[in-house]
Structure formats: structure tokens, C-alpha cells
Design a protein around this motif. Structure first.
Motif, PDB file in Angstrom:
ATOM      1  N   THR A  47      41.915   9.770  14.822  1.00 54.23           N
ATOM      2  CA  THR A  47      41.740  10.824  15.823  1.00 54.23           C
ATOM      3  C   THR A  47      40.333  11.392  15.771  1.00 54.23           C
ATOM      4  N   MET A  48      39.827  11.625  14.561  1.00 55.60           N
ATOM      5  CA  MET A  48      38.457  12.140  14.431  1.00 55.60           C
ATOM      6  C   MET A  48      37.442  11.135  14.969  1.00 55.60           C
ATOM      7  N   LEU A  49      37.631   9.847  14.657  1.00 53.01           N
ATOM      8  CA  LEU A  49      36.705   8.825  15.166  1.00 53.01           C
ATOM      9  C   LEU A  49      36.715   8.792  16.688  1.00 53.01           C
ATOM     10  N   ILE A  50      37.898   8.815  17.273  1.00 56.27           N
ATOM     11  CA  ILE A  50      38.022   8.767  18.733  1.00 56.27           C
ATOM     12  C   ILE A  50      37.324   9.976  19.353  1.00 56.27           C
ATOM     13  N   ASN A  51      37.579  11.159  18.801  1.00 60.81           N
ATOM     14  CA  ASN A  51      37.009  12.379  19.377  1.00 60.81           C
ATOM     15  C   ASN A  51      35.513  12.484  19.160  1.00 60.81           C
ATOM     16  N   GLU A  52      35.049  12.273  17.941  1.00 63.30           N
ATOM     17  CA  GLU A  52      33.634  12.459  17.623  1.00 63.30           C
ATOM     18  C   GLU A  52      32.746  11.385  18.244  1.00 63.30           C
ATOM     19  N   LYS A  53      33.253  10.162  18.338  1.00 57.12           N
ATOM     20  CA  LYS A  53      32.458   9.064  18.902  1.00 57.12           C
ATOM     21  C   LYS A  53      32.735   8.852  20.386  1.00 57.12           C
ATOM     22  N   HIS A  54      33.598   9.703  20.965  1.00 58.56           N
ATOM     23  CA  HIS A  54      33.938   9.635  22.389  1.00 58.56           C
ATOM     24  C   HIS A  54      34.390   8.227  22.779  1.00 58.56           C
ATOM     25  N   LEU A  55      35.337   7.690  22.012  1.00 60.62           N
ATOM     26  CA  LEU A  55      35.815   6.332  22.244  1.00 60.62           C
ATOM     27  C   LEU A  55      36.863   6.296  23.345  1.00 60.62           C
ATOM     28  N   SER A  56      36.856   5.232  24.116  1.00 62.11           N
ATOM     29  CA  SER A  56      37.846   5.017  25.156  1.00 62.11           C
ATOM     30  C   SER A  56      38.819   3.938  24.701  1.00 62.11           C
ATOM     31  N   LEU A  57      40.089   4.286  24.623  1.00 68.49           N
ATOM     32  CA  LEU A  57      41.094   3.313  24.198  1.00 68.49           C
ATOM     33  C   LEU A  57      41.380   2.273  25.278  1.00 68.49           C
ATOM     34  N   MET A  58      40.808   2.444  26.459  1.00 71.49           N
ATOM     35  CA  MET A  58      40.938   1.437  27.515  1.00 71.49           C
ATOM     36  C   MET A  58      40.024   0.239  27.240  1.00 71.49           C
ATOM     37  N   ASP A  59      39.015   0.440  26.419  1.00 69.98           N
ATOM     38  CA  ASP A  59      38.036  -0.602  26.103  1.00 69.98           C
ATOM     39  C   ASP A  59      38.582  -1.492  24.978  1.00 69.98           C
ATOM     40  N   PRO A  60      38.733  -2.804  25.224  1.00 67.90           N
ATOM     41  CA  PRO A  60      39.230  -3.707  24.176  1.00 67.90           C
ATOM     42  C   PRO A  60      38.355  -3.700  22.922  1.00 67.90           C
ATOM     43  N   ASN A  61      37.051  -3.514  23.071  1.00 65.77           N
ATOM     44  CA  ASN A  61      36.165  -3.473  21.906  1.00 65.77           C
ATOM     45  C   ASN A  61      36.447  -2.248  21.035  1.00 65.77           C
ATOM     46  N   THR A  62      36.814  -1.137  21.665  1.00 70.70           N
ATOM     47  CA  THR A  62      37.179   0.063  20.916  1.00 70.70           C
ATOM     48  C   THR A  62      38.421  -0.198  20.080  1.00 70.70           C
ATOM     49  N   ARG A  63      39.407  -0.860  20.671  1.00 73.04           N
ATOM     50  CA  ARG A  63      40.644  -1.150  19.935  1.00 73.04           C
ATOM     51  C   ARG A  63      40.361  -2.083  18.757  1.00 73.04           C
ATOM     52  N   LYS A  64      39.477  -3.067  18.956  1.00 76.71           N
ATOM     53  CA  LYS A  64      39.102  -3.963  17.848  1.00 76.71           C
ATOM     54  C   LYS A  64      38.377  -3.182  16.754  1.00 76.71           C
ATOM     55  N   TYR A  65      37.477  -2.303  17.162  1.00 79.00           N
ATOM     56  CA  TYR A  65      36.739  -1.469  16.212  1.00 79.00           C
ATOM     57  C   TYR A  65      37.700  -0.613  15.393  1.00 79.00           C
ATOM     58  N   LEU A  66      38.647   0.049  16.061  1.00 73.99           N
ATOM     59  CA  LEU A  66      39.589   0.914  15.353  1.00 73.99           C
ATOM     60  C   LEU A  66      40.488   0.110  14.414  1.00 73.99           C
ATOM     61  N   GLN A  67      40.884  -1.093  14.833  1.00 72.24           N
ATOM     62  CA  GLN A  67      41.711  -1.915  13.948  1.00 72.24           C
ATOM     63  C   GLN A  67      40.917  -2.319  12.703  1.00 72.24           C
ATOM     64  N   ALA A  68      39.650  -2.662  12.871  1.00 69.19           N
ATOM     65  CA  ALA A  68      38.810  -3.024  11.728  1.00 69.19           C
ATOM     66  C   ALA A  68      38.642  -1.829  10.794  1.00 69.19           C
ATOM     67  N   GLN A  69      38.438  -0.639  11.359  1.00 74.20           N
ATOM     68  CA  GLN A  69      38.286   0.558  10.536  1.00 74.20           C
ATOM     69  C   GLN A  69      39.600   0.894   9.822  1.00 74.20           C
ATOM     70  N   MET A  70      40.719   0.684  10.492  1.00 70.00           N
ATOM     71  CA  MET A  70      42.027   0.908   9.880  1.00 70.00           C
ATOM     72  C   MET A  70      42.202  -0.011   8.678  1.00 70.00           C
ATOM     73  N   ASP A  71      41.880  -1.283   8.850  1.00 66.82           N
ATOM     74  CA  ASP A  71      42.007  -2.237   7.750  1.00 66.82           C
ATOM     75  C   ASP A  71      41.140  -1.818   6.563  1.00 66.82           C
ATOM     76  N   ARG A  72      39.909  -1.393   6.846  1.00 67.30           N
ATOM     77  CA  ARG A  72      39.005  -0.970   5.786  1.00 67.30           C
ATOM     78  C   ARG A  72      39.549   0.282   5.082  1.00 67.30           C
ATOM     79  N   PHE A  73      40.026   1.245   5.856  1.00 64.39           N
ATOM     80  CA  PHE A  73      40.584   2.487   5.299  1.00 64.39           C
ATOM     81  C   PHE A  73      41.776   2.184   4.392  1.00 64.39           C
ATOM     82  N   LEU A  74      42.708   1.380   4.874  1.00 67.58           N
ATOM     83  CA  LEU A  74      43.931   1.110   4.118  1.00 67.58           C
ATOM     84  C   LEU A  74      43.684   0.212   2.908  1.00 67.58           C
ATOM     85  N   ASN A  75      42.579  -0.544   2.916  1.00 66.86           N
ATOM     86  CA  ASN A  75      42.233  -1.402   1.780  1.00 66.86           C
ATOM     87  C   ASN A  75      41.239  -0.740   0.828  1.00 66.86           C
ATOM     88  N   ASN A  76      41.016   0.564   1.014  1.00 63.64           N
ATOM     89  CA  ASN A  76      40.089   1.329   0.155  1.00 63.64           C
ATOM     90  C   ASN A  76      38.676   0.768   0.174  1.00 63.64           C
TER      91      ASN A  76
END
Length: 90
Positions: A47-76
Motif C-alpha cells: 500500500t505504501m509503495l502504491i501510494n508513494e510511487k503513484h503506481l497504477s494497478l492497471m499497468d501490467p508492469n506495475t503488477r510485475k514490479y509489485l510481485q517482484a517486490q513481494m517475493d523479495r520482501f517475503l524472502n527477506n
């Protein structure tokens, strides 16, 4: 009794998610290996990334970016943080 999983984020047995958080094999993998606590922390970071970086979830690249960040976060691993966010002092 709630279901427990060995959480890959916290490396301990914790309460598991109630259902896969997304469809497909990725959702199933998260359901089996991520705790409710870790998922809630990721949701706050996302939520902070979406708000602070003004990301649009309609953009497929944004969704890929968030998935990559999620993987990194969950894998420490190092992950992007919201630049303008200052955590409250305890």
C-alpha cells in the motif's frame, strides 16, 4: 483451531492464511509458506509503495514490479521502500 505454516519470512510456525491470496500456483505457494502476519506486513508495504510511487494497478508492469517486490520482501531480501515514509518512533 487455526491452521499453522512454517513461515518463510519469519522462519517459525505461525498462523496461516485463511485462503490463497491470489489465484493459481503462486497463490497456493503463498498459502502453504507464508503466515498471516507476514502477509499483513506485505499488504502494508505494498500500500505504501502504491501510494508513494503513484503506481497504477492497471499497468501490467506495475503488477510485475509489485510481485517482484513481494517475493523479495517475503524472502527477506532487500526490497524497495516508500521514500517519503518515516516510521513512527516507539
Amino acid at each position: 483451531m487455526s491452521r499453522t505454516v512454517f513461515c518463510k519470512k519469519f522462519q517459525e510456525e505461525l498462523e496461516g492464511l485463511d485462503a490463497p491470496p491470489m489465484p493459481g500456483s503462486k497463490g497456493q505457494e503463498l498459502y502453504e509458506n507464508v503466515s498471516k502476519k507476514a502477509w499483513q506486513e506485505w499488504q502494508a508495504q505494498q500500500t505504501m509503495l502504491i501510494n508513494e510511487k503513484h503506481l497504477s494497478l492497471m499497468d501490467p508492469n506495475t503488477r510485475k514490479y509489485l510481485q517482484a517486490q513481494m517475493d523479495r520482501f517475503l524472502n527477506n531480501e532487500p526490497f524497495d521502500k516508500a521514500e517519503g515514509y518515516v516510521p513512527p518512533e516507539n
